[in-house]
Write an enzyme that holds these catalytic residues in place. Sequence first.
Site, PDB file in Angstrom:
ATOM      1  N   HIS A   1       9.034  37.098  55.949  1.00 35.56           N
ATOM      2  CA  HIS A   1       8.076  36.133  56.516  1.00 35.56           C
ATOM      3  C   HIS A   1       7.518  35.167  55.461  1.00 35.56           C
ATOM      4  CE1 HIS A   1       4.808  39.101  55.402  1.00 35.56           C
ATOM      5  NE2 HIS A   1       4.175  37.984  55.142  1.00 35.56           N
TER       6      HIS A   1
ATOM      7  N   ASP B   1      11.596  42.724  58.220  1.00 37.07           N
ATOM      8  CA  ASP B   1      10.835  41.806  57.371  1.00 37.07           C
ATOM      9  C   ASP B   1      11.142  42.057  55.899  1.00 37.07           C
ATOM     10  OD1 ASP B   1       9.067  39.896  56.529  1.00 37.07           O
ATOM     11  OD2 ASP B   1       7.256  41.075  56.907  1.00 37.07           O
TER      12      ASP B   1
END
Length: 269
Positions: free
Chosen positions: A76, A125
């Site tokens: 992210h 992630d």
Amino acid sequence: MLKAIVLLSCVAAALADCGKPAVDPVNTFIVGGDAAMPGSWPWQVGIRKNYLVGQGGYHMCGATLIDNQWIVSAAHCFYRWKRLSDYTITLGSHDRDEVDSTQVNAKLGGIFVHEDYNSMTLDNDIAMLKLETPIDFNDAISEACVATSDYPADTMCVVTGWGDQEAAIDNAELQQVYVPIIDTKVCNRPSWYNGEITDNMFCAGYSSGGMDSCQGDSGGPFVCKNSAGAWELTGVVSWGYGCADPLNPGVYTRVTQYNDWISGIKRNN
């Protein structure tokens, strides 16, 4: 045959050195944490986003050095911004706002965001960053080991970073906090994260809150000490509701789910 034996011995020695800082961390119990001893987490990486105009930049995310050219961080932090020249990588740094005597600034040679990263759920992630040139290890800069098996619930591990401390004045020194791993079944209870924790994640912290990672720590290391006394990268700071709130502990990318992916990125790039 003798050359092969010598080579294998050198490789084994190099692997044995991962996760063992020259400076022992101070064992004190980043929100609710304390300033780390300089040099005690030598795999801690700072990621600075360069200003569009003028010199300098600002701290954006953390990351973990896992060998002399490769870094693990969070997807992210990068999935929308992959221009290599936008970033400066800091290694051997302790004070976020100063250039330490041990600090080395480096350029990126590649950004590899996990192909199945989901920006809505934050599943997968994880990202790999390649330095433009290999870095020399020293007492202030060295790599963490990478965990290949999970640690059980209640294992005390450490999160480090330069993120928001939710205090009137944030300390610019690298912060550390010791937190226990939480059983995923507990973390997925309706009053906690209500099933949002996937197999690719785990939680760590306290039901009462008070100690946690926060904004700016994203991508940074969650490390646990193995039986040989070496620190292993077990998690990547990923997400959470608030910071250090009750029943909302920090959520981390489970690194063991990505051992093959990490090896593949390194091998093919």
